[in-house]
Motif scaffolding. Structure first.
Motif, PDB file in Angstrom:
ATOM      1  N   LEU A   1       0.851  -1.189   0.000  1.00 52.56           N
ATOM      2  CA  LEU A   1       0.000   0.000   0.000  1.00 52.56           C
ATOM      3  C   LEU A   1       0.888   1.241   0.000  1.00 52.56           C
ATOM      4  O   LEU A   1       1.595   1.509   0.974  1.00 52.56           O
TER       5      LEU A   1
ATOM      6  N   TYR B   1      -1.911   5.805   4.622  1.00 50.52           N
ATOM      7  CA  TYR B   1      -2.091   4.500   5.260  1.00 50.52           C
ATOM      8  C   TYR B   1      -1.353   4.435   6.590  1.00 50.52           C
ATOM      9  O   TYR B   1      -0.221   4.923   6.725  1.00 50.52           O
TER      10      TYR B   1
ATOM     11  N   GLU C   1      -5.509  -6.095  -1.729  1.00 54.35           N
ATOM     12  CA  GLU C   1      -6.615  -5.721  -2.611  1.00 54.35           C
ATOM     13  C   GLU C   1      -7.889  -5.465  -1.813  1.00 54.35           C
ATOM     14  O   GLU C   1      -8.640  -4.520  -2.093  1.00 54.35           O
TER      15      GLU C   1
ATOM     16  N   ARG D   1      -7.637  -2.063  -0.174  1.00 53.63           N
ATOM     17  CA  ARG D   1      -7.881  -0.979  -1.137  1.00 53.63           C
ATOM     18  C   ARG D   1      -9.374  -0.856  -1.443  1.00 53.63           C
ATOM     19  O   ARG D   1      -9.899   0.253  -1.595  1.00 53.63           O
ATOM     20  N   ARG D   2     -10.039  -2.006  -1.534  1.00 49.49           N
ATOM     21  CA  ARG D   2     -11.469  -1.987  -1.842  1.00 49.49           C
ATOM     22  C   ARG D   2     -12.258  -1.314  -0.728  1.00 49.49           C
ATOM     23  O   ARG D   2     -13.169  -0.515  -0.984  1.00 49.49           O
TER      24      ARG D   2
ATOM     25  N   GLU E   1     -11.043   0.825   1.440  1.00 48.38           N
ATOM     26  CA  GLU E   1     -10.677   2.241   1.445  1.00 48.38           C
ATOM     27  C   GLU E   1     -11.526   3.019   0.440  1.00 48.38           C
ATOM     28  O   GLU E   1     -11.868   4.187   0.664  1.00 48.38           O
TER      29      GLU E   1
END
Length: 230
Positions: A73, A78, A181, A184-185, A187
């Motif tokens: 990331l 983050y 992943e 990120r989704r 977020e």
């Protein structure tokens, strides 16, 4: 005779012909009240994305995978906060020394642990099911997570997907890449929607998983077995 078990596999592996009820744990009224108090104090800072993982710092809890996922990331927004004790303490501390975005808290008392959960944008329970043989374990830590009001990512341990799937994000692939992943989704979901997801999970725990309700289920089950003559 009937059985009371934590996981289905305990019954099916050792007592395949016995009826059973699954009681995987519960939450106390004091825990509900404290998490609710902390949730009410939570700020609305939307400038960053805080990932929290707490518990035993052991390989079976996916600590290495969490650290590897976080390294994928990119960006100052983050933040990864890890708390706990265990075999991988030194690895976590070294990662924190290398990456200023990682905060290692070590051992925390319950009150401080719950306060940390309340600050999370997402909580991660990375109990490995494919690399480590833990067929009869169920991560009760997830109960605290689901009461926090934040979205939860978890692996599909035991009956996690079948019972808790609607209230968390199930990680089917237990890899750093899949976890990165998923982070990120989540977020990408609006803060308001993330709060709604967390609130729905919290309501489920309060409505279905208090110790009072679990004790009643056990008592009703025992009574029914006695009436049936088992």
């Amino acid at each position: 005779q009937g059985l009371i078990v934590v996981t289905d596999q305990t019954a099916t592996d050792y007592f395949p012909d016995r009826p059973y009820i699954r009681v995987d744990g519960g939450v106390s009224r004091s825990l509900i009240e404290e998490t609710g108090r902390l949730l009410g104090k939570r700020g609305q800072d939307e400038s960053g994305f805080t990932i929290v993982a707490t518990g035993a710092l052991e390989p079976y809890n996916g600590i290495r995978e969490i650290l590897a996922a976080f390294s994928q990331l990119n960006g100052p927004q983050y933040r990864l906060i890890i708390a706990g004790l265990g075999l991988l303490e030194c690895e976590v501390a070294l990662s924190a020394a290398r990456d200023s975005r990682i905060d290692f808290r070590g051992f925390l008392e319950t009150r401080d642990l719950l306060a940390l959960h309340a600050k999370a944008d997402v909580l991660v329970s990375m109990r490995l099911t494919k690399q480590v043989n833990l067929p009869y374990g169920f991560p009760s830590k997830t109960f605290e997570y689901l009461l926090s009001g934040a979205p939860v990512i978890t692996t599909a341990t035991g009956h996690m997907e079948s019972e808790y799937g609607p209230y968390c994000f199930i990680l089917k692939e237990e890899t750093a890449e899949a976890l990165a992943e998923a982070l990120r989704r989540i977020e990408g979901i609006s803060p308001a929607e993330r709060r709604k997801i967390g609130a729905t999970a919290r309501d489920f725990m309060i409505q279905q998983k208090t110790w009072e309700l679990q004790h009643r289920r056990i008592a009703d089950y025992v009574h029914a077995r006695l009436v049936c003559g088992d």
